[in-house]
Write a protein that holds these residues in place. Sequence first.
Motif, PDB file in Angstrom:
ATOM      1  N   SER A  37       0.857  -1.191   0.000  1.00 26.06           N
ATOM      2  CA  SER A  37       0.000   0.000   0.000  1.00 26.06           C
ATOM      3  C   SER A  37       0.885   1.230   0.000  1.00 26.06           C
ATOM      4  O   SER A  37       1.836   1.314   0.780  1.00 26.06           O
ATOM      5  CB  SER A  37      -0.900  -0.023   1.244  1.00 26.06           C
ATOM      6  N   MET A  38       0.563   2.189  -0.883  1.00 29.52           N
ATOM      7  CA  MET A  38       1.388   3.398  -0.971  1.00 29.52           C
ATOM      8  C   MET A  38       0.881   4.489  -0.037  1.00 29.52           C
ATOM      9  O   MET A  38       1.643   5.261   0.525  1.00 29.52           O
ATOM     10  CB  MET A  38       1.387   3.910  -2.419  1.00 29.52           C
ATOM     11  N   TYR A  39      -0.478   4.554   0.099  1.00 30.63           N
ATOM     12  CA  TYR A  39      -1.092   5.629   0.895  1.00 30.63           C
ATOM     13  C   TYR A  39      -2.097   5.086   1.903  1.00 30.63           C
ATOM     14  O   TYR A  39      -3.066   5.755   2.245  1.00 30.63           O
ATOM     15  CB  TYR A  39      -1.734   6.663  -0.024  1.00 30.63           C
ATOM     16  N   SER A  49      -4.617   3.011   1.886  1.00 31.67           N
ATOM     17  CA  SER A  49      -5.988   2.564   1.605  1.00 31.67           C
ATOM     18  C   SER A  49      -6.052   1.038   1.630  1.00 31.67           C
ATOM     19  O   SER A  49      -6.868   0.434   2.344  1.00 31.67           O
ATOM     20  CB  SER A  49      -6.450   3.077   0.239  1.00 31.67           C
ATOM     21  N   THR A  50      -5.180   0.417   0.850  1.00 36.30           N
ATOM     22  CA  THR A  50      -5.161  -1.046   0.792  1.00 36.30           C
ATOM     23  C   THR A  50      -4.758  -1.621   2.144  1.00 36.30           C
ATOM     24  O   THR A  50      -5.325  -2.643   2.585  1.00 36.30           O
ATOM     25  CB  THR A  50      -4.188  -1.518  -0.313  1.00 36.30           C
ATOM     26  N   THR A  62      -3.959   0.070  -7.428  1.00 36.30           N
ATOM     27  CA  THR A  62      -3.774   0.033  -8.886  1.00 36.30           C
ATOM     28  C   THR A  62      -2.624   0.980  -9.229  1.00 36.30           C
ATOM     29  O   THR A  62      -2.613   2.143  -8.815  1.00 36.30           O
ATOM     30  CB  THR A  62      -5.064   0.486  -9.590  1.00 36.30           C
ATOM     31  N   LEU A  94      -0.219   2.122 -12.541  1.00 37.14           N
ATOM     32  CA  LEU A  94       0.031   2.048 -13.989  1.00 37.14           C
ATOM     33  C   LEU A  94      -0.841   0.963 -14.630  1.00 37.14           C
ATOM     34  O   LEU A  94      -0.345   0.062 -15.309  1.00 37.14           O
ATOM     35  CB  LEU A  94       1.521   1.828 -14.281  1.00 37.14           C
ATOM     36  N   SER A  95      -2.123   1.031 -14.326  1.00 37.91           N
ATOM     37  CA  SER A  95      -3.143   0.146 -14.917  1.00 37.91           C
ATOM     38  C   SER A  95      -2.949  -1.337 -14.589  1.00 37.91           C
ATOM     39  O   SER A  95      -3.333  -2.211 -15.366  1.00 37.91           O
ATOM     40  CB  SER A  95      -3.200   0.328 -16.449  1.00 37.91           C
ATOM     41  N   SER A 121      -7.327  -0.807  -3.898  1.00 36.60           N
ATOM     42  CA  SER A 121      -7.804   0.558  -4.068  1.00 36.60           C
ATOM     43  C   SER A 121      -7.342   1.093  -5.427  1.00 36.60           C
ATOM     44  O   SER A 121      -6.334   0.652  -5.968  1.00 36.60           O
ATOM     45  CB  SER A 121      -7.238   1.422  -2.935  1.00 36.60           C
ATOM     46  N   GLY A 138      -7.546   4.792  -8.292  1.00 35.18           N
ATOM     47  CA  GLY A 138      -7.841   6.208  -8.452  1.00 35.18           C
ATOM     48  C   GLY A 138      -8.908   6.436  -9.490  1.00 35.18           C
ATOM     49  O   GLY A 138      -9.851   7.187  -9.284  1.00 35.18           O
ATOM     50  N   TRP A 139      -8.764   5.765 -10.632  1.00 35.65           N
ATOM     51  CA  TRP A 139      -9.690   6.057 -11.724  1.00 35.65           C
ATOM     52  C   TRP A 139     -10.081   4.829 -12.554  1.00 35.65           C
ATOM     53  O   TRP A 139     -10.877   4.920 -13.461  1.00 35.65           O
ATOM     54  CB  TRP A 139      -9.123   7.142 -12.638  1.00 35.65           C
ATOM     55  N   GLU A 140      -9.491   3.638 -12.265  1.00 32.37           N
ATOM     56  CA  GLU A 140      -9.928   2.454 -13.027  1.00 32.37           C
ATOM     57  C   GLU A 140      -9.938   1.229 -12.097  1.00 32.37           C
ATOM     58  O   GLU A 140      -8.952   0.931 -11.445  1.00 32.37           O
ATOM     59  CB  GLU A 140      -9.045   2.198 -14.253  1.00 32.37           C
TER      60      GLU A 140
HETATM   61  C1  FMN Z   1       2.567   5.822  -9.087  1.00 27.48           C
HETATM   62  C2  FMN Z   1       1.072   5.706  -9.069  1.00 27.48           C
HETATM   63  C3  FMN Z   1       0.427   5.168 -10.151  1.00 27.48           C
HETATM   64  C4  FMN Z   1      -0.959   5.039 -10.157  1.00 27.48           C
HETATM   65  N1  FMN Z   1      -1.577   4.473 -11.220  1.00 27.48           N
HETATM   66  C5  FMN Z   1      -2.909   4.319 -11.216  1.00 27.48           C
HETATM   67  C6  FMN Z   1      -3.577   3.720 -12.327  1.00 27.48           C
HETATM   68  O1  FMN Z   1      -2.967   3.350 -13.319  1.00 27.48           O
HETATM   69  N2  FMN Z   1      -4.920   3.567 -12.273  1.00 27.48           N
HETATM   70  C7  FMN Z   1      -5.652   3.964 -11.196  1.00 27.48           C
HETATM   71  O2  FMN Z   1      -6.858   3.795 -11.166  1.00 27.48           O
HETATM   72  N3  FMN Z   1      -5.031   4.543 -10.113  1.00 27.48           N
HETATM   73  C8  FMN Z   1      -3.705   4.734 -10.117  1.00 27.48           C
HETATM   74  N4  FMN Z   1      -3.069   5.319  -9.040  1.00 27.48           N
HETATM   75  C9  FMN Z   1      -3.877   5.781  -7.904  1.00 27.48           C
HETATM   76  C10 FMN Z   1      -3.891   4.767  -6.775  1.00 27.48           C
HETATM   77  O3  FMN Z   1      -4.344   3.505  -7.226  1.00 27.48           O
HETATM   78  C11 FMN Z   1      -4.783   5.270  -5.659  1.00 27.48           C
HETATM   79  O4  FMN Z   1      -4.209   6.453  -5.135  1.00 27.48           O
HETATM   80  C12 FMN Z   1      -5.000   4.272  -4.536  1.00 27.48           C
HETATM   81  O5  FMN Z   1      -5.999   4.751  -3.654  1.00 27.48           O
HETATM   82  C13 FMN Z   1      -3.723   4.023  -3.744  1.00 27.48           C
HETATM   83  O6  FMN Z   1      -3.946   2.982  -2.818  1.00 27.48           O
HETATM   84  P1  FMN Z   1      -2.995   2.811  -1.545  1.00 27.48           P
HETATM   85  O7  FMN Z   1      -3.317   3.893  -0.568  1.00 27.48           O
HETATM   86  O8  FMN Z   1      -3.300   1.462  -0.975  1.00 27.48           O
HETATM   87  O9  FMN Z   1      -1.589   2.897  -2.008  1.00 27.48           O
HETATM   88  C14 FMN Z   1      -1.694   5.485  -9.038  1.00 27.48           C
HETATM   89  C15 FMN Z   1      -1.033   6.035  -7.966  1.00 27.48           C
HETATM   90  C16 FMN Z   1       0.341   6.162  -7.965  1.00 27.48           C
HETATM   91  C17 FMN Z   1       1.031   6.773  -6.788  1.00 27.48           C
END
Ligand code: FMN
Length: 395
Positions: free
Chosen positions: A254-256, A258-259, A306, A308-309, A337, A339-341
């Motif tokens: 998880s980067m932020y 959510s997961t 997610t 890079l797709s 989790s 962002g847009w797909e």
């Molecule tokens: C480097 C990077 C690449 C990402 N690529 C995508 C993407 O391709 N498609 C998408 O829907 N979200 C993308 N996101 C958004 C993350 O999926 C979204 O912020 C998610 O809530 C992060 O979950 P986390 O908090 O568990 O890390 C990207 C975010 C980052 C930082």
Amino acid sequence: MIPQKVTDGIHSFRAIDWDRELFDELVPLPEGTTYNAYLIKGSEKTALIDTIYPPKTAEFIAAIKKSGVERIDYIVANHAEQDHSGSIPAILELFPEAKVVTNAKCKRFIMDTLPVDRDAFITVGDGHTLSLGNKTLQFLMTPWVHWPDTMCTYVPESRIAFTCDFLGAHLATTDLYADDEARVETAAKRYYAEIMMPYRAFSKEAVDKVGALALDFIAPSHGPVYARPPFILDLYRSWTSDAPKPFVVIPYVSMYESTAQMVAYLTDRLIERGIGVKPINVVDLDTGEFAMSLVEASTVVFASPTVLSGPHPGVAYAALLANVLGLKAKYAAVIGSFGWEGNLPEIVQSMLPKLGATFFEPVMVKGLPREAAFAELDRLADDIAAAHAAAPVAA
Ligand SMILES: Cc1cc2nc3c(=O)[nH]c(=O)nc-3n(C[C@H](O)[C@H](O)[C@H](O)COP(=O)(O)O)c2cc1C
């Protein structure tokens, strides 16, 4: 390197590698390893069972010379991988009269990778024997534990089986025998998970074959000798059986957060339902720890943002491993989790064609998980508990 007596007429020559941290540039070695060769002195002939890892050859040759052995008639190669065959050329230089005894596949691999002449070989098949006088070498073909060429050598008079990689353990120890069974069990399980589990059905057959022998000792080529053979044979019978245990492994990253929040929530809900769980953060993944946790797991939940797709590369690597490690897991799921797909579950599932598991409904959330997502995770925990209750998972 000190020759150690295993039983009458049989000595081990073990190079203890305390410092090696990675095997095959892939498998972490938290406890180092050993490379074991064995010398068998019969009343008429002398045989060496396997050799050792090339960087340890000088040490090996010095120990062989110091031991006073005057002649080696046979070098048995149970497996062609260089950590066991690598010193064959040096032994042949020292004892040019020796013959390399192995099966046709192993002979081919050795000729492909080492400077050993075709004429140096005696080719054997399943059940073939070679007399050393008062001791007999009997060859058992045990393919795919873990290469197509692998075989074991049995000496009925001494009730000992030399199993090479099969039943081995990466464990640097001065103990000749596996007396510290708890410690050896962990090392042997890690080794099984990494090396043998991808070919679980073949390991199962080989356990039956070796287990049918009259045995006082099992002498592998990594780790200590088993002076109580049922210890390791029973572990392998359990690990290779088809029935998983009700246990959930969650490779996640998880980067932020959510997961991570979803994983923590699901873990608690599974604990509440009496189900064992192991979340494994895949950043700096210890592939051995991951593989070991999967040996008996019934369910794997891949949890990823997610990126890079697709899945985060760490989870993609975990999926790649889960696909090839020969798991007995019957169930799987994808959560995460985006962002847009939100099509991560289909992508992860497509990376697992060999898993053969039933996938539960995934749980994907846009951004941070909220009430609706937690309700979906409750439902996933219920699905897992219901499947465990209904399906043939061992208690
Ligand atoms: C480097 C990077 C690449 C990402 N690529 C995508 C993407 O391709 N498609 C998408 O829907 N979200 C993308 N996101 C958004 C993350 O999926 C979204 O912020 C998610 O809530 C992060 O979950 P986390 O908090 O568990 O890390 C990207 C975010 C980052 C930082």
